[in-house]
Design a protein around this motif. Structure first.
Motif, PDB file in Angstrom:
ATOM      1  N   UNK A 133     139.420  48.917 168.522  1.00 41.01           N
ATOM      2  CA  UNK A 133     138.955  47.663 167.943  1.00 41.01           C
ATOM      3  C   UNK A 133     138.594  47.837 166.487  1.00 41.01           C
ATOM      4  N   UNK A 134     139.551  48.324 165.686  1.00 42.38           N
ATOM      5  CA  UNK A 134     139.275  48.684 164.287  1.00 42.38           C
ATOM      6  C   UNK A 134     138.696  47.515 163.500  1.00 42.38           C
ATOM      7  N   UNK A 135     139.159  46.311 163.775  1.00 43.03           N
ATOM      8  CA  UNK A 135     138.703  45.139 163.032  1.00 43.03           C
ATOM      9  C   UNK A 135     137.224  44.856 163.284  1.00 43.03           C
ATOM     10  N   UNK A 136     136.710  45.297 164.408  1.00 45.26           N
ATOM     11  CA  UNK A 136     135.321  45.009 164.782  1.00 45.26           C
ATOM     12  C   UNK A 136     134.393  46.202 164.557  1.00 45.26           C
ATOM     13  N   UNK A 137     134.874  47.269 163.952  1.00 41.86           N
ATOM     14  CA  UNK A 137     134.038  48.443 163.744  1.00 41.86           C
ATOM     15  C   UNK A 137     132.980  48.177 162.687  1.00 41.86           C
ATOM     16  N   UNK A 138     131.790  48.699 162.932  1.00 41.02           N
ATOM     17  CA  UNK A 138     130.676  48.516 162.008  1.00 41.02           C
ATOM     18  C   UNK A 138     130.908  49.346 160.744  1.00 41.02           C
ATOM     19  N   UNK A 139     130.267  48.959 159.625  1.00 39.82           N
ATOM     20  CA  UNK A 139     130.461  49.713 158.371  1.00 39.82           C
ATOM     21  C   UNK A 139     130.074  51.179 158.499  1.00 39.82           C
ATOM     22  N   UNK A 140     129.005  51.484 159.241  1.00 43.29           N
ATOM     23  CA  UNK A 140     128.579  52.879 159.350  1.00 43.29           C
ATOM     24  C   UNK A 140     129.587  53.742 160.104  1.00 43.29           C
ATOM     25  N   UNK A 141     130.413  53.131 160.954  1.00 47.99           N
ATOM     26  CA  UNK A 141     131.468  53.892 161.626  1.00 47.99           C
ATOM     27  C   UNK A 141     132.653  54.094 160.701  1.00 47.99           C
ATOM     28  N   UNK A 142     132.982  53.070 159.928  1.00 48.82           N
ATOM     29  CA  UNK A 142     134.121  53.180 159.008  1.00 48.82           C
ATOM     30  C   UNK A 142     133.869  54.209 157.915  1.00 48.82           C
ATOM     31  N   UNK A 143     132.638  54.276 157.393  1.00 53.47           N
ATOM     32  CA  UNK A 143     132.361  55.237 156.324  1.00 53.47           C
ATOM     33  C   UNK A 143     131.742  56.535 156.836  1.00 53.47           C
ATOM     34  N   UNK A 144     131.711  56.699 158.182  1.00 55.61           N
ATOM     35  CA  UNK A 144     131.260  57.959 158.815  1.00 55.61           C
ATOM     36  C   UNK A 144     129.830  58.318 158.443  1.00 55.61           C
ATOM     37  N   UNK A 145     128.968  57.316 158.282  1.00 55.59           N
ATOM     38  CA  UNK A 145     127.550  57.574 158.013  1.00 55.59           C
ATOM     39  C   UNK A 145     126.680  57.304 159.232  1.00 55.59           C
ATOM     40  N   UNK A 146     127.293  57.006 160.347  1.00 58.00           N
ATOM     41  CA  UNK A 146     126.530  56.687 161.556  1.00 58.00           C
ATOM     42  C   UNK A 146     125.889  57.957 162.131  1.00 58.00           C
ATOM     43  N   UNK A 147     124.673  57.833 162.603  1.00 59.87           N
ATOM     44  CA  UNK A 147     123.974  58.948 163.239  1.00 59.87           C
ATOM     45  C   UNK A 147     124.409  59.018 164.711  1.00 59.87           C
ATOM     46  N   UNK A 148     125.428  59.847 164.974  1.00 58.25           N
ATOM     47  CA  UNK A 148     126.017  59.881 166.306  1.00 58.25           C
ATOM     48  C   UNK A 148     125.101  60.517 167.339  1.00 58.25           C
ATOM     49  N   UNK A 149     124.063  61.227 166.918  1.00 58.52           N
ATOM     50  CA  UNK A 149     123.136  61.829 167.872  1.00 58.52           C
ATOM     51  C   UNK A 149     121.992  60.894 168.244  1.00 58.52           C
TER      52      UNK A 149
ATOM     53  N   UNK B 157     125.724  49.098 166.294  1.00 54.46           N
ATOM     54  CA  UNK B 157     127.145  48.812 166.060  1.00 54.46           C
ATOM     55  C   UNK B 157     127.630  47.707 166.989  1.00 54.46           C
ATOM     56  N   UNK B 158     127.117  47.646 168.221  1.00 58.09           N
ATOM     57  CA  UNK B 158     127.467  46.550 169.129  1.00 58.09           C
ATOM     58  C   UNK B 158     127.025  45.200 168.570  1.00 58.09           C
ATOM     59  N   UNK B 159     125.846  45.156 167.960  1.00 56.29           N
ATOM     60  CA  UNK B 159     125.332  43.897 167.410  1.00 56.29           C
ATOM     61  C   UNK B 159     126.222  43.426 166.262  1.00 56.29           C
ATOM     62  N   UNK B 160     126.692  44.346 165.420  1.00 62.18           N
ATOM     63  CA  UNK B 160     127.599  43.959 164.338  1.00 62.18           C
ATOM     64  C   UNK B 160     128.882  43.350 164.921  1.00 62.18           C
ATOM     65  N   UNK B 161     129.453  43.989 165.933  1.00 59.69           N
ATOM     66  CA  UNK B 161     130.677  43.451 166.543  1.00 59.69           C
ATOM     67  C   UNK B 161     130.413  42.082 167.163  1.00 59.69           C
ATOM     68  N   UNK B 162     129.241  41.903 167.757  1.00 57.84           N
ATOM     69  CA  UNK B 162     128.899  40.620 168.357  1.00 57.84           C
ATOM     70  C   UNK B 162     128.782  39.520 167.303  1.00 57.84           C
TER      71      UNK B 162
END
Length: 668
Positions: free
Chosen positions: A465-481, A489-494
């Motif tokens: 769902x590339x079109x619905x990805x949050x900015x922090x996922x696209x620029x790899x700044x998301x805290x995956x831990x 990120x779900x709220x952004x897609x919503x």
């Protein structure tokens, strides 16, 4: 001349070999006389006859080691040179022996004293008895014992008979024949399993028990023995009024009342209390659900397979068919659906799963409830909505998302962990018949670990769902831990789903946007954008989907846009949670219902009598004195502005653009 040289060389080799053997024997005798006997005397060895002493070759770890009494290297008064030269040598006043054993062929050498006095090894005791003819070897081992000189047992090579090898060949052939017979027997049993399984099952269920009356096979009635002592019997005929109750359509009614065998009663009791397997109460077994579903047609396709409509016990169901190669994804989604307490009206209801063999391939079925309206994406392509329907759709979606995000505490057996969907988009939201939504496709969902110290197991590079990805996922700044990052990120897609639905909303002066253009970021991206393109639009240029200019003047849509703008904020911590989104829409929906109820009440309060008293009302002249229709001109300007937003031009490559990009309001 050459022949003489060849003969001379052969004679020289033979003479040299004999001379070498003589030199070794002479050297051995000198060693025994000058070194071995004095060393034995110094070691106070008295059990050996020094006049008959000679050397023998011995095998290491069998008859020649530190535990052997006559091992030459074991004499401490010899120098290192002699010990190394006679490393595999033993001394004795008795015999040298050689033994050979077949299958596999093994030869051993060693010493045997004159009085059969050996060390404590069992092998030497056996050798002593064999050499003195005191026993017979049960293992068909061949022995040679000699005492005529040094290393005499090495002069003879033992050749074993081929008998044992032939017997082993026959043994191998016998084993192969037995294995072949077992394989053929297994194949025969497998091919005829249905017939004998049916017979065996019938025998187990219907075999007569002691105390059951004898029956006439044709009429299925008990036999009554006559009293003449002849042992004859005739069928007992029931009265005519009772014969009508005898049926042959089911096992439970195939016997007249009162004379059903005990084994039949037991079987019917089990069938009434269980699902037929006899293993407990009636339950839905996953391994059998596939055989009870009849597929009626394909309704769509997804990331891991196709979605078909099916009929299960009179209920329409959706069957998601996975390929055999996607078995990990199937087990992952099944595991998520089987999470404890995952029951909510706004989450797609899970029915079961099964592995189905179609004869060509093995398919993995995931069965859920079926909604004829399809996904929200398909629903918006064919329908427009009003503001009340918008609240029903989005409020129910937010409620389902909040249910997934929140943790429900309880005991270990009754609790629900916090979850993140990670693939929120309009195609994964189903529209129900009551115009509410249910969230589906939980294949990428993630559960929060119960232990706070446990690592979150997730794919950091997921780009579904590339079109619905949050900015922090696209620029790899998301805290995956951090688990809450996935929920943000779900709220952004919503928020993008809310924008899509709002574009198809029609209320008053606000007209819906064309269905084909209701795609987030379609103005700046391709139909199937790449990650780099979305990164440039969302992160570098910080663009967001365009806003209808009339929304800011609408009493409800302006509040909806406030929620949307907050939820697609570039800072994840500044976004609303899914629960707050649902609460805000609950409040706005309730205010809207109260306003409409109040308007209805006021309208009903104006009676016909009041209207007569008031008399006819003249319309107010809204035009100014000079006659310029200002309000009418304002409405025309608003319609032109909205028409410019709705009627966008399509370029050949699928882009959507307007005549003047600088005049389009951009958010973010």
């Amino acid at each position: 001349m050459r022949i003489r040289h060849v003969v001379f060389c052969l004679l020289a080799l033979v003479y040299g070999a004999e001379t070498s053997d003589d030199d070794l024997d002479e050297r051995t005798n000198i060693f025994i006389r000058d070194k071995l006997i004095p060393a034995l005397k110094l070691a106070e060895v008295t059990k050996v006859n020094f006049t008959r002493l000679h050397l023998c070759h011995c095998s290491r770890e069998v008859g020649c080691n530190a535990r052997t009494t006559g091992w030459v290297p074991g004499i401490e008064f010899l120098n290192e040179t002699d010990r190394s030269f006679y490393e595999n040598t033993c001394y004795t006043d008795g015999s040298c022996y050689q033994s050979a054993r077949p299958s596999p062929e093994i030869s051993h050498f060693g010493c045997m004293d004159e009085k059969s006095v050996t060390d404590e090894t069992e092998f030497h005791d056996t050798a002593a008895k064999v050499c003195t003819n005191n026993t017979k070897d049960p293992h068909a081992t061949v022995w040679i014992c000699c005492d005529k000189g040094n290393f005499c047992a090495n002069e003879t090579i033992i050749h074993l008979a081929p008998g044992p090898q032939q017997s082993s060949t026959w043994l191998i052939l016998t084993i192969l024949a037995l294995l072949t017979f077992i394989v053929l027997l297994g194949i025969a049993i497998f091919l005829t399993r249905k017939s004998w399984e049916a017979k065996f099952d019938w025998y187990i269920r219907f075999k007569p028990k002691p105390g059951d009356p004898l029956r006439e096979t044709e009429n299925n009635v008990p036999m009554v023995t006559m009293g003449d002592g002849a042992g004859s019997s005739v069928p007992e005929v029931a009265p005519i009024e009772q014969q009508g109750s005898t049926m042959s359509t089911s096992a439970g009614n195939s016997f007249p009342p009162g004379i059903m065998p005990n084994n039949m009663k037991d079987m019917l009791d089990v069938l009434e209390e269980t699902s037929g397997s006899g293993m407990g109460p009636t339950t839905l077994h996953k391994l059998t659900i596939g055989g009870q579903i009849r597929l009626t047609g394909r309704v769509g396709s997804g990331r891991f397979g196709n979605v078909s409509r099916g009929d299960y016990r009179g209920e329409a169901v959706a069957v998601k068919v996975f390929n055999a190669l996607d078995e990990p994804a199937f087990h992952k989604e099944t595991e998520i659906f089987e999470t404890r307490m995952l029951r909510h009206p706004n989450v797609l209801r899970y029915i079961g799963s099964d592995r189905v063999d179609t004869g060509f391939v093995t398919e993995l079925w995931l069965v859920t409830e079926y909604h004829p309206s399809g996904s929200l994406h398909d629903f918006l392509l064919e329908n427009t909505v009003n503001i009340e329907t918008y609240y029903n759709l989005m409020r129910s979606t937010a409620s389902g998302l909040a249910f997934l995000h929140n943790q429900i505490g309880g005991s270990k057996e009754s609790n629900k962990p916090a979850m993140a969907h990670r693939d929120i988009k309009s195609k994964n939201i189903m529209v129900k018949n009551d115009l509410t939504c249910a969230i589906g496709d939980l294949g990428l969902s993630l559960s929060k670990p119960e232990d706070a110290a446990s690592d979150i197991i997730a794919n950091e590079n997921y780009k579904c769902g590339t079109r619905y990805l949050a900015p922090e996922i696209l620029n790899s700044t998301m805290q995956f831990t951090v688990f809450e990052s996935y929920q943000c990120a779900d709220v952004y897609s919503f928020s993008l789903v809310m924008w899509e639905t709002l574009c198809r909303c029609e209320d008053g002066d606000v007209l819906p946007r064309e269905a084909a253009t209701v795609i987030p970021y379609i103005e700046w991206t391709d139909r199937d954008p790449q990650d780099a393109q979305m990164f440039d639009v969302v992160c570098t240029r910080r663009l967001r989907p365009t806003e209808n200019p009339l929304w800011k003047d609408h009493p409800e849509m302006k509040h909806i846009m406030e929620i949307i703008k907050t939820c697609w904020n570039g800072n994840p911590s500044a976004r609303f949670t899914s629960y707050i989104c649902r609460k805000r829409m609950d409040e706005r929906q309730q205010l809207l219902l109260d306003k409409k109820a109040k308007a209805v009440a006021q309208t009903a309060g104006v009676t016909v009598q009041d209207r007569k008293i008031l008399g006819p009302q003249k319309p107010k002249d809204e035009s100014p004195a000079n006659g310029a229709p200002r309000i009418v001109q304002k409405e025309i300007d608003r319609e032109d502005e909205q028409e410019n937003w709705r009627e966008t031009a399509k370029t050949p490559n699928g882009h959507i653009s307007s005549n003047d990009d600088s005049s389009r309001p951009l958010l973010g």
